[in-house]
Structures are given as structure tokens and as C-alpha cells.
Design an enzyme around this catalytic site. Structure first.
Site, short mmCIF file in Angstrom:
data_model
loop_
_atom_site.label_atom_id
_atom_site.label_comp_id
_atom_site.label_asym_id
_atom_site.label_seq_id
_atom_site.Cartn_x
_atom_site.Cartn_y
_atom_site.Cartn_z
CG HIS A 89 -5.12 -6.42 -0.20
ND1 HIS A 89 -6.37 -6.07 -0.21
CD2 HIS A 89 -5.20 -6.55 -1.57
CE1 HIS A 89 -6.97 -6.81 -0.38
NE2 HIS A 89 -6.29 -7.25 -1.65
CE LYS A 135 -3.68 -2.34 2.24
NZ LYS A 135 -4.95 -2.20 3.75
NE ARG A 190 -6.42 -12.72 4.44
CZ ARG A 190 -6.79 -12.42 4.30
NH1 ARG A 190 -6.47 -10.80 3.93
NH2 ARG A 190 -7.72 -11.89 5.65
CG ASN A 217 -3.25 -3.11 7.22
OD1 ASN A 217 -3.39 -2.63 5.88
ND2 ASN A 217 -4.52 -4.25 7.02
#
Length: 607
Positions: A552, A445, A519, A549
Site C-alpha cells: 500500500h 500487507k 506510487r 496486491n
């Protein structure tokens, strides 16, 4: 007719050993596309080569194709279906590029051509590189894939930089290596010239500190080492050394890893005391740069095999079995909890159909959750079978009471509780069944784009293949579509605004069970929760808050496929996770070279 002759002359066709030897004796830089008869040369690159030849107009630059099937010197490349380009200067192999990556192929041409001019002017020396296909002790020119990986991944290059050498820290660093069980294969104290420093750090040439880095690295002697670690061949020495030295930034090292070597010995910016190879491929290049004649000992390859903890044992004995697996020296490379349907269980064990125990086996295999494991170790297939013991539970208890099937037998159940592949071929098929190659979308990000290099290093270290990547600033419409599953959330507008605030790096990652694996690698959405539960995860390390954060990941396979379509278009993937065809990824366009190849050649023939 004259145009046809020019097309033929662009690449000299080499089809015999005699023609190969004649080419090796000629001056200049030769870019050789090696191929096998059944697939032919890489036609998609011809237009790029012709354009480069015309634009550079350099008499030292030559192109050739070479048929592996009929040239003795290329025997060791037989059976390699990947496009390969060899760069020779006066018979010396100076570079290799695997795959039809036109930007990399062309950049390598430019770099090696400039280097050859320096050699001719007497300002440099040729540096020979070795490929694993060239290793002298391969039998019949064949190299098992697992052996290639182990040889590449079992070594890393370390550099104790001029600042640490001047401060007398070499012995301290060597002692800490020894304490960690790291072995030094080769070492030398060497002062880089400015030219060597520029070449070694050429990947940083666009950074504003590049000139200062070159001056620093050539300001005094460095201590250069090749490291390994006992019989380990799973890349652990590379990862362990990078963990020992800490983050590239000294400030980050002091904050995030205060016991790391860079935190202890670095002074700031590029003066961070130590260097470590960032990937197995980088380690191989750096070894060739500093120790071109070093012949590392080939280690036995790491194998993978499938292990299943069947439902009855999974319910009551899972943790004990996993502990036994680790005690036996196996690494759990893949892990998945799942429940098979009766049809899936029958399909997996169809070779046992007709046996008296078949119906009971299928019933028990579909009776509840099981744990599928991909185990890695030297000689993993045979090693795991030996740990399991005989298939018949009574026989296992009587003849090998210490075997796992004897120890973890379930009362009144005749079916043994653990499965293991019976051959390397079966292991490959069974692993593909439970852990099929999968793609997921990852993005770095805007809040963490400044740390993208470090995050990409983590991606490689975790075993993911980056099949495609693109850095771009996305529009609000695209951001809203990309995060459409969150449109009813209170934070949706803030999330969209953030994703439009700067560049984002999108990547397609390939790996077995990639969605869940990624993940796990990034950790919980909230960085604070990630720090508590998965402190080594990317969000724990780079995230600031729920909005900022860092990274993604697609939440499931369906979302991953949709995101790939949104960002990269209709990609298709090979069984190894690479993209089918030859793709160029630009900020606002994706080009499949295979689809336009014929058009390019058609237009080129009219020029």
C-alpha cells in the site's frame, strides 16, 4: 558521592592523543562514543550502557567517550554530526555503528564481546573493519558526500556457493559477468568454517533453516568476488548483479525469472547457487569480512543538477529533449511535471529581477506545464551547462549551433527553453525547491509479509530511506480508520477483514517527492494491470489480485501525514528524511528517547 564516582567511571573520558593511545594498548572490548565539543557525547545511551555493564558483568567490556576535537587519531571524523560508536578490541577497529540506534548498539556489543572471548581462547581471529572516514588518501580528513556514496555504491560482493562450485559452474558464471560488462576487482576460492558461516549469516539466525545453511556453506569451497562496472558509481552493479541472480527462492526464480542464474543453477531453499549483497551498506560489510585489506579505487563522485524544460518547449519538444539528455549520459533521477504560478516563477528567478527580460521570463515560466528533472552524472552541473550552451538564443545559434538551447529554440521567443543550475550549491537549493524531501507511508500487507525482506531490498534499491518501521497486527477499528477514504466502496469490508488477518509491516519512507515515487514503485492497484503497464513494479511481482496486491502507498501528501500520525504518532523529520530524536518502535508503542532521556537519567541517579 560514591554514586557520582561510579557514574564517571562507567565511561572513561578520552581527551588527548596520549590517552587515546593508552586506551588502544589495553585489552578487552572498548565501546567508544566519539563526539565533538559543541554537541557532547550521546547522553541518551548512558543508561543502556550502565544496564548492559551490570547485567553482563564482563571484565572485558569497557566504555569510553572520546573528544574528536583534541585527538589526532580522530581527525577524519571532524565535521560528522551523527552519533558514532567505534568498537575496538586491543586497538583493532572491529565494528562501527552510526546513529543512536540503541538496539543495534547493544546487539553489536553482545556480538563483539562474544567474538573477543573466542579470540582470547584461540578459537577465532579479529577481523578489522574500515570506515570511509579512515581511508588514508582523504585530504584534510574530509570526504565529499557524493564521493562517499559512489565509493560505497560502486561495488558489490558475489559468492558462487559450494553447490555451484562442485558442479563446475564457476567459469560459466564468470563468463556471464564478462558479457554484462561486470569487472572482478578481487576474488578467491575459500571454504568457510562453520564459525565464519554463522557470523556471515548471523542476520538469519532466527530462521528455522539456519543450521542447515551453516552446514551447507561450510561443506566445500565457495568462490568469493568483489564486482564493479567500469566508471559507473550509481549503484547499478549491485542492482544488476541481483537481477542476474534472480529471487532468493529457487522456485520463485524459476517461475518469475527463468533466465536468472539461481533458476539455472540452484537446487532449492538455501542451496540457491549464488549470493549478492542486498544494499551498499551490506556490500561494505561483506567486503570487510572477506577482503579486509582491499583498497578499492576511489571514483569521481556522481553529481546531481536541476534541469527545467520550460512550457513552450514542453508542449512540442519534450520527448526529443529527453532523448538528448539520455544520449549525453545523464540519468533522470527525479522527474515532475508541474505548473508554476506567477508568484512561484517570480520567486524562483528573483535574482534576475530588474533585468529587461524578467517580466517575459516570469510570464513564460507560468504559462503552462513544465518538466523539472533531477539529472545525475559525473560532473553533472558543468556537463549540463555545456550541453545547454549560451543563455542568449541568438548567441547559442551562432556560436554553438549543436547546443540544446540552439536546437530547441522557439521561433519569435527570446527566452531560451532550458534551465540548468549554475553551481553545485545552486543545484542543491533548486532541487530542494522542486523536489523537497517528503515522507510517505508504505505497508506490506498480510498476504505478502512472507516476502518482506525482498520488498525492503527493493525499497532500498529505489533510493528510499526507511525512517521508521513497525510490524503489527492491526485491529478492525484501526483498519477502518486507515482506509476511511474507501468506506463507501463495495470492497471496503473485504479490505478491512484482509488487513486484520495477519501481521502488517508499516514504514515511513523518506525521499524527494516520496509520495509519487512510491506510487510509481508499487504500480497500479490491480496486479494484472501492473504486469501489463509496469512489469517491474512491486504489485506486478508480488500481487495476486486487487485485494491481495502486496503493498500500500499513500495517495497524496495529506493522506501520508495523516497515516504517519495514525500509525507512528507525532513524528518530526530532519532535512535528510530521518526522524528527529531517537525513537524505538514496538508493536503497540512508539518511544522518543530524547523526550524521556532526562527522566531516565534522573531515575538512574537514584538507583
Amino acid at each position: 558521592m560514591s554514586k557520582k564516582r561510579q557514574e564517571v567511571q562507567l565511561q572513561q573520558d578520552i581527551e588527548t592523543q596520549e590517552e587515546w593511545e593508552e586506551m588502544m594498548a589495553k585489552e578487552g572490548l572498548w565501546v567508544v562514543d566519539i563526539y565533538q565539543e559543541w554537541c557532547g557525547p550521546c547522553a541518551a545511551m548512558v543508561s543502556f550502557f550502565r544496564r548492559m555493564k551490570n547485567e553482563l558483568g564482563d571484565d572485558l567490556l569497557h566504555f569510553a567517550t572520546a573528544k574528536v576535537d583534541t585527538i589526532d587519531a580522530l581527525d577524519k571524523y571532524k565535521g560528522k554530526c551523527e552519533p558514532t560508536f567505534l568498537y575496538f578490541a586491543c586497538g583493532v577497529l572491529v565494528a562501527v555503528v552510526h546513529g543512536s540506534q540503541s538496539p543495534l548498539v547493544m546487539r553489536t556489543v553482545t556480538e563483539q564481546l562474544a567474538q573477543e572471548h573466542k579470540v582470547i581462547d584461540g578459537n577465532s581471529q579479529r577481523k578489522e573493519v574500515r570506515t570511509y572516514c579512515q581511508t588514508d588518501d582523504l585530504e584534510n580528513g574530509e570526504l565529499d558526500e557524493s564521493e562517499s556514496e559512489s565509493e560505497e555504491m560502486g561495488y558489490t560482493v558475489a559468492i558462487i556457493k559450494p553447490d555451484a562450485v562442485r558442479n563446475g559452474k564457476v567459469d560459466e558464471v564468470l563468463e556471464q559477468m564478462k558479457e554484462k560488462g561486470i569487472d572482478v576487482v578481487a576474488e578467491e576460492e575459500r571454504q568457510l568454517t562453520e564459525e565464519e558461516a554463522r557470523e556471515f549469516y548471523s542476520h538469519l539466525k532466527d530462521e528455522d533453516y539456519f543450521e542447515e545453511l551453516v552446514q551447507f556453506m561450510s561443506s566445500g569451497p565457495s568462490h568469493v568476488l568483489v564486482l564493479t562496472k567500469g566508471a559507473e558509481t550509481d549503484g547499478s552493479v549491485l542492482k544488476e548483479w541481483r537481477e542476474m541472480i534472480g529471487p532468493t527462492s529457487v522456485e520463485e526464480a524459476k517461475e518469475q525469472a527463468p533466465d536468472s542464474l539461481r533458476a539455472k543453477y540452484g537446487s532449492g531453499k538455501y542451496m540457491n547457487a549464488l549470493h549478492g549483497s542486498s544494499s551498499p551498506e551490506t556490500a561494505a560489510r561483506e567486503m570487510a569480512f572477506f577482503f579486509p585489506k582491499l583498497a578499492v579505487t576511489k571514483k569521481k563522485g556522481v553529481e546531481r543538477t536541476l534541469a527545467l524544460i520550460r512550457p513552450d518547449a514542453f508542449r512540442t519538444k519534450r520527448d526529443e529533449i529527453l532523448e538528448k539528455i539520455r544520449e549525453s549520459g545523464f540519468k533522470v533521477a527525479l522527474q515532475k511535471q508541474m505548473t508554476l504560478s506567477r508568484e512561484q516563477a517570480a520567486e524562483f528567478y528573483k535574482e534576475h529581477e530588474g533585468q529587461p527580460y524578467f517580466e517575459d521570463l516570469v510570464t513564460r515560466m507560468s504559462s503552462g506545464p513544465l518538466l523539472a528533472l533531477g539529472l545525475a552524472r559525473e560532473d553533472a552541473v558543468q556537463g549540463w551547462r555545456q550541453k545547454l550552451g549560451p543563455k542568449e538564443v541568438d548567441k547559442a545559434k551562432e556560436e554553438e549551433p549543436e547546443s540544446l538551447r540552439a536546437q530547441f529554440a522557439v521561433d519569435d521567443v527570446e527566452i531560451n527553453q532550458l534551465h540548468g543550475s549554475d553551481s553545485a550549491e545552486s543545484a542543491k537549493k533548486e532541487l530542494e525547491y522542486f523536489f523537497p524531501m517528503q515522507q510517505t507511508v508504505a505497508c506490506i500487507k498480510p498476504d505478502s509479509i512472507g516476502t518482506k525482506d525482498a520488498i525492503i531490498e527493493n525499497i532500498h534499491e529505489a533510493g528510499f530511506r526507511i525512517a521508521a518501521q513497525k510490524e503489527t497486527v492491526i485491529t478492525r477499528d484501526i483498519a477502518e480508520e486507515f482506509y476511511s477514504e474507501h468506506k463507501d466502496k463495495d470492497y471496503f469490508n473485504d479490505l478491512v477483514n484482509h488487513m486484520c488477518s495477519g501481521p502488517t509491516m508499516f514504514m515511513v519512507l523518506s525521499k524527494e517527492d516520496a509520495v509519487e515515487g512510491w506510487r510509481q514503485a508499487i504500480g497500479p492497484t490491480d496486479p494484472e494491470k501492473a504486469k501489463a503497464e509496469l512489469p517491474e513494479s512491486l504489485r506486478a511481482i508480488y500481487g495476486k489480485d486487487v485485494l491481495h496486491n502486496a503493498v500500500h502507498g499513500s495517495s497524496n501528501e495529506e493522506h501520508a501525514k495523516k497515516a504517519i500520525e495514525q500509525v507512528f504518532g507525532p513524528l518530526q523529520f530532519n532535512s535528510d528524511g530521518t526522524v528527529q530524536g531517537i525513537f524505538l518502535f514496538y508493536p503497540d508503542i512508539v518511544v522518543n528517547l530524547c523526550m524521556v532521556q532526562n527522566r531516565l537519567l534522573e531515575l538512574d541517579s537514584k538507583l
